[in-house]
Design an enzyme around this catalytic site. Structure first.
Site, mmCIF file in Angstrom:
data_model
loop_
_atom_site.group_PDB
_atom_site.id
_atom_site.type_symbol
_atom_site.label_atom_id
_atom_site.label_comp_id
_atom_site.label_asym_id
_atom_site.label_seq_id
_atom_site.Cartn_x
_atom_site.Cartn_y
_atom_site.Cartn_z
ATOM 1 N N LYS A 174 -4.562 2.395 9.174
ATOM 2 C CA LYS A 174 -4.941 1.167 8.449
ATOM 3 C C LYS A 174 -4.686 -0.002 9.381
ATOM 4 O O LYS A 174 -3.706 0.007 10.125
ATOM 5 C CB LYS A 174 -4.074 1.005 7.202
ATOM 6 C CG LYS A 174 -4.379 2.013 6.122
ATOM 7 C CD LYS A 174 -3.626 1.641 4.851
ATOM 8 C CE LYS A 174 -3.583 2.819 3.915
ATOM 9 N NZ LYS A 174 -2.323 3.000 3.222
ATOM 10 N N ARG B 233 3.593 -0.875 12.093
ATOM 11 C CA ARG B 233 4.552 -0.465 11.065
ATOM 12 C C ARG B 233 5.160 0.854 11.527
ATOM 13 O O ARG B 233 4.454 1.822 11.790
ATOM 14 C CB ARG B 233 3.825 -0.251 9.742
ATOM 15 C CG ARG B 233 4.767 0.238 8.689
ATOM 16 C CD ARG B 233 4.078 0.551 7.384
ATOM 17 N NE ARG B 233 5.095 1.011 6.457
ATOM 18 C CZ ARG B 233 4.897 1.979 5.591
ATOM 19 N NH1 ARG B 233 3.747 2.600 5.517
ATOM 20 N NH2 ARG B 233 5.872 2.343 4.797
ATOM 21 N N GLY C 282 5.004 -3.155 -10.066
ATOM 22 C CA GLY C 282 5.813 -4.357 -10.295
ATOM 23 C C GLY C 282 4.974 -5.610 -10.488
ATOM 24 O O GLY C 282 5.280 -6.464 -11.315
ATOM 25 N N GLY D 279 2.417 -2.415 -6.483
ATOM 26 C CA GLY D 279 1.355 -2.111 -7.457
ATOM 27 C C GLY D 279 1.792 -2.182 -8.919
ATOM 28 O O GLY D 279 1.179 -2.889 -9.729
ATOM 29 N N GLU E 138 3.149 -6.824 3.079
ATOM 30 C CA GLU E 138 3.837 -6.242 4.228
ATOM 31 C C GLU E 138 3.093 -6.533 5.534
ATOM 32 O O GLU E 138 3.706 -6.752 6.571
ATOM 33 C CB GLU E 138 3.993 -4.729 4.025
ATOM 34 C CG GLU E 138 5.055 -4.404 2.972
ATOM 35 C CD GLU E 138 4.954 -3.011 2.401
ATOM 36 O OE1 GLU E 138 4.016 -2.783 1.597
ATOM 37 O OE2 GLU E 138 5.771 -2.155 2.747
ATOM 38 N N ARG F 117 7.465 11.868 -6.452
ATOM 39 C CA ARG F 117 8.808 12.247 -5.993
ATOM 40 C C ARG F 117 9.791 12.183 -7.154
ATOM 41 O O ARG F 117 9.706 11.286 -7.994
ATOM 42 C CB ARG F 117 9.304 11.300 -4.894
ATOM 43 C CG ARG F 117 8.475 11.315 -3.632
ATOM 44 C CD ARG F 117 9.170 10.494 -2.540
ATOM 45 N NE ARG F 117 8.281 10.263 -1.418
ATOM 46 C CZ ARG F 117 7.896 9.054 -1.009
ATOM 47 N NH1 ARG F 117 8.328 7.969 -1.621
ATOM 48 N NH2 ARG F 117 7.082 8.938 0.009
ATOM 49 N N HIS G 144 10.877 0.661 2.630
ATOM 50 C CA HIS G 144 10.211 -0.516 2.039
ATOM 51 C C HIS G 144 10.913 -1.812 2.451
ATOM 52 O O HIS G 144 10.803 -2.835 1.778
ATOM 53 C CB HIS G 144 10.197 -0.484 0.492
ATOM 54 C CG HIS G 144 9.404 0.623 -0.114
ATOM 55 N ND1 HIS G 144 9.829 1.315 -1.229
ATOM 56 C CD2 HIS G 144 8.205 1.150 0.217
ATOM 57 C CE1 HIS G 144 8.940 2.223 -1.549
ATOM 58 N NE2 HIS G 144 7.936 2.157 -0.688
ATOM 59 N N ASP H 190 -0.733 7.839 -11.623
ATOM 60 C CA ASP H 190 -1.141 6.438 -11.625
ATOM 61 C C ASP H 190 -0.719 5.840 -12.971
ATOM 62 O O ASP H 190 -1.105 6.342 -14.026
ATOM 63 C CB ASP H 190 -2.662 6.330 -11.428
ATOM 64 C CG ASP H 190 -3.071 4.884 -11.201
ATOM 65 O OD1 ASP H 190 -2.759 4.028 -12.058
ATOM 66 O OD2 ASP H 190 -3.723 4.612 -10.180
ATOM 67 N N ASN I 124 -1.050 0.385 10.937
ATOM 68 C CA ASN I 124 -0.224 1.358 10.226
ATOM 69 C C ASN I 124 -0.838 2.732 10.513
ATOM 70 O O ASN I 124 -1.827 3.118 9.890
ATOM 71 C CB ASN I 124 -0.244 1.026 8.728
ATOM 72 C CG ASN I 124 0.675 1.930 7.926
ATOM 73 O OD1 ASN I 124 1.204 2.916 8.455
ATOM 74 N ND2 ASN I 124 0.852 1.607 6.660
ATOM 75 N N HIS J 119 10.739 -2.767 -5.775
ATOM 76 C CA HIS J 119 9.417 -2.475 -5.205
ATOM 77 C C HIS J 119 8.907 -1.241 -5.928
ATOM 78 O O HIS J 119 9.368 -0.121 -5.692
ATOM 79 C CB HIS J 119 9.555 -2.228 -3.691
ATOM 80 C CG HIS J 119 8.274 -1.811 -3.032
ATOM 81 N ND1 HIS J 119 7.571 -2.627 -2.161
ATOM 82 C CD2 HIS J 119 7.549 -0.664 -3.112
ATOM 83 C CE1 HIS J 119 6.484 -2.000 -1.745
ATOM 84 N NE2 HIS J 119 6.456 -0.800 -2.307
ATOM 85 N N LEU J 120 7.971 -1.455 -6.859
ATOM 86 C CA LEU J 120 7.507 -0.350 -7.692
ATOM 87 C C LEU J 120 6.036 -0.068 -7.401
ATOM 88 O O LEU J 120 5.137 -0.728 -7.921
ATOM 89 C CB LEU J 120 7.682 -0.695 -9.183
ATOM 90 C CG LEU J 120 9.081 -1.189 -9.618
ATOM 91 C CD1 LEU J 120 9.075 -1.580 -11.083
ATOM 92 C CD2 LEU J 120 10.129 -0.116 -9.347
HETATM 93 P P1 ADP Z 1 1.720 2.535 -2.532
HETATM 94 O O1 ADP Z 1 1.539 1.438 -1.487
HETATM 95 O O2 ADP Z 1 3.094 3.094 -2.612
HETATM 96 O O3 ADP Z 1 0.637 3.566 -2.543
HETATM 97 P P2 ADP Z 1 1.036 0.449 -4.457
HETATM 98 O O4 ADP Z 1 2.053 -0.612 -4.263
HETATM 99 O O5 ADP Z 1 -0.351 0.196 -3.997
HETATM 100 O O6 ADP Z 1 1.593 1.835 -3.931
HETATM 101 O O7 ADP Z 1 1.014 0.807 -5.999
HETATM 102 C C1 ADP Z 1 0.199 1.828 -6.478
HETATM 103 C C2 ADP Z 1 0.472 2.028 -7.942
HETATM 104 O O8 ADP Z 1 0.388 0.777 -8.631
HETATM 105 C C3 ADP Z 1 -0.567 2.901 -8.589
HETATM 106 O O9 ADP Z 1 -0.178 4.238 -8.521
HETATM 107 C C4 ADP Z 1 -0.581 2.412 -10.007
HETATM 108 O O10 ADP Z 1 0.298 3.235 -10.759
HETATM 109 C C5 ADP Z 1 0.023 1.022 -9.970
HETATM 110 N N1 ADP Z 1 -0.921 -0.002 -10.420
HETATM 111 C C6 ADP Z 1 -1.839 -0.653 -9.704
HETATM 112 N N2 ADP Z 1 -2.535 -1.525 -10.485
HETATM 113 C C7 ADP Z 1 -1.993 -1.423 -11.726
HETATM 114 C C8 ADP Z 1 -2.240 -2.052 -12.984
HETATM 115 N N3 ADP Z 1 -3.196 -2.968 -13.122
HETATM 116 N N4 ADP Z 1 -1.498 -1.667 -14.025
HETATM 117 C C9 ADP Z 1 -0.543 -0.749 -13.893
HETATM 118 N N5 ADP Z 1 -0.248 -0.121 -12.751
HETATM 119 C C10 ADP Z 1 -0.954 -0.449 -11.681
#
Ligand code: ADP
Length: 389
Positions: free
Chosen positions: A15, A87, A325, A323, A377, A235, A176, A276, A8, A202-203
């Site tokens: 990465k 990717r 979700g 993350g 992914e 965003r 995504h 976060d 990536n 996908h959150l």
């Molecule tokens: P990206 O790949 O878009 O950077 P991720 O899928 O790694 O994102 O998700 C990152 C987000 O997941 C973080 O910003 C955080 O808000 C959330 N996250 C990760 N672990 C937890 C957790 N244990 N509880 C709540 N939210 C979390």
């Protein structure tokens, strides 16, 4: 056994993960490429190799990756790889599935870079470097947009003059896709169905939601760019285009300034000072009203999308991934509570259990399955790449 490197490549970072067949055996990253000191790291088993030196470009970065993989005993040089899976963020309308890239089609890929000027050139730099360093190795591009190419035209077109679409390719593409596809295949396996009808959310820091009918994407919340749709870490997601004209006129903002505001300084960060979800929920616990409102808005926007996608698909399952979700029981609970009048019923005990396993957190009375599915992914890219070997 097949050796597949998944790459990536970003503009200043890289990465990677090494797969032996479907097993990930090493992963790492190179950061600050192009700066005075770049950091490179490889993790495997319980070991770690780190290097700090000046890496001027992707070629130098990949040479360090090759060196670290050699030190770790995985390979002597890249030419021992069967393939590299890259990717690639944007595939436009030309690349509708994972594609082998070589000198015959790299120009075609370059021609769509204008659709993702911050991402595609870096992704392509990774491909060119491998073509250069190891000409015998197969390069496969796996596109974030590809899974969404099954959307019908009435879903992907914007209501603007034809030539903006026909000449400039402005339409909804969605992102995504690798994740939405991966979790929807996992959901189909888990539920024991051939043709999945579901909504996948996908959150993560970036967030998007897709409507899936008979296993295919029929709509998704991100658009020409990843800005549209849900409220994200930084965003804004959906916003009245008129509000942007208003902001630009009122504050004399340039297009670049507006772009930065919407992509980097909006969303949860703008609403409550943190992006976060863990920090936001800590602040909610402490009684911070802005964090409570931001959380409410985040979940409300997801709820609205689920409602609209239920109107266009015979969905029987909702999938949470990425993350937030996968890890955030509060978001899952709130969204499902908002949807309770439609027959979504979450089992709070199951929802509160932390696990890396695929699970259904709905009660037995729930009209819909509510699935938590860890996305992967990299594995998906590795598998799609392996198909070319
Ligand atoms: P990206 O790949 O878009 O950077 P991720 O899928 O790694 O994102 O998700 C990152 C987000 O997941 C973080 O910003 C955080 O808000 C959330 N996250 C990760 N672990 C937890 C957790 N244990 N509880 C709540 N939210 C979390």
């Amino acid at each position: 056994m097949k050796k597949i490197l998944v790459l990536n490549s970003g503009s200043s970072s890289l990465k990677f993960q090494l797969f032996l067949d479907e097993e990930s055996v090493a992963s790492g990253l190179v950061e600050q490429i192009g700066e005075k000191i770049s950091n490179a790291q490889l993790k495997f088993a319980d070991k770690k190799i780190e290097k700090k030196e000046e890496l001027k470009n992707h070629e130098e970065a990949l040479k360090i990756v090759s060196l670290m993989l050699k030190e770790a005993g995985f390979l002597n040089e890249f030419s021992e790889l069967n393939a590299v899976g890259h990717r690639v963020v944007h595939g436009g309308e030309d690349f509708i599935k994972a594609t082998k890239i070589d000198n015959s089609n790299i120009e075609k890929l370059e021609s769509i870079s204008s659709l993702a000027p911050l991402h595609n050139p870096a992704n392509i730099a990774g491909i060119k470097t491998i073509l250069n360093l190891a000409p015998n190795v197969i390069n496969v591009a796996v596109f974030d947009t590809a899974f969404h190419q099954t959307m019908p035209e009435y879903a992907y077109r914007y209501a603007i003059a034809d030539e903006f679409y026909t000449k400039d390719s402005i339409r909804r593409y969605g992102f995504h896709g690798t994740s939405h596809e991966y979790v929807s295949q996992k959901a189909a396996e888990f539920l024991g169905v051939k043709q999945l009808n579901a909504i996948s959310a996908h959150l993560g820091n970036g967030a998007s939601i897709s409507a899936i009918k008979d296993g295919k994407c029929v709509d998704t919340s991100m658009g020409l760019t990843p800005l549209e749709g849900l409220i994200m870490g930084t965003r804004c997601g959906d916003i009245d285009g008129g509000a942007l004209f208003f902001m630009a006129r009122k504050h004399n903002l340039s297009i670049d300034e507006l772009d930065k505001i919407c992509n980097k300084k909006s969303g949860m960060l703008a609403l409550c000072g943190a992006n976060d979800m863990r920090d936001i929920e800590d602040n909610m616990q402490k009684g911070d009203e802005k964090s409570k409102l931001a959380f409410e808005m985040f979940c409300y926007r997801i709820t609205k999308y689920i409602g609209s996608y239920l109107a266009v698909t015979p969905a029987s399952a909702l999938i949470f991934t990425a993350g937030i979700g996968e890890n955030d029981n509060l978001v899952r609970e709130k969204v499902c509570e908002n949807l309770s009048h439609l027959g979504f019923e979450i089992d709070k005990e199951k929802n509160n259990i932390r696990s890396k396993e695929i699970r259904n957190i709905a009660t037995s009375n729930s009209k819909y399955a509510i699935l938590v599915i860890p996305t992967n992914e990299e594995l998906s890219i590795a598998k799609q790449t392996m198909a070319f070997c």
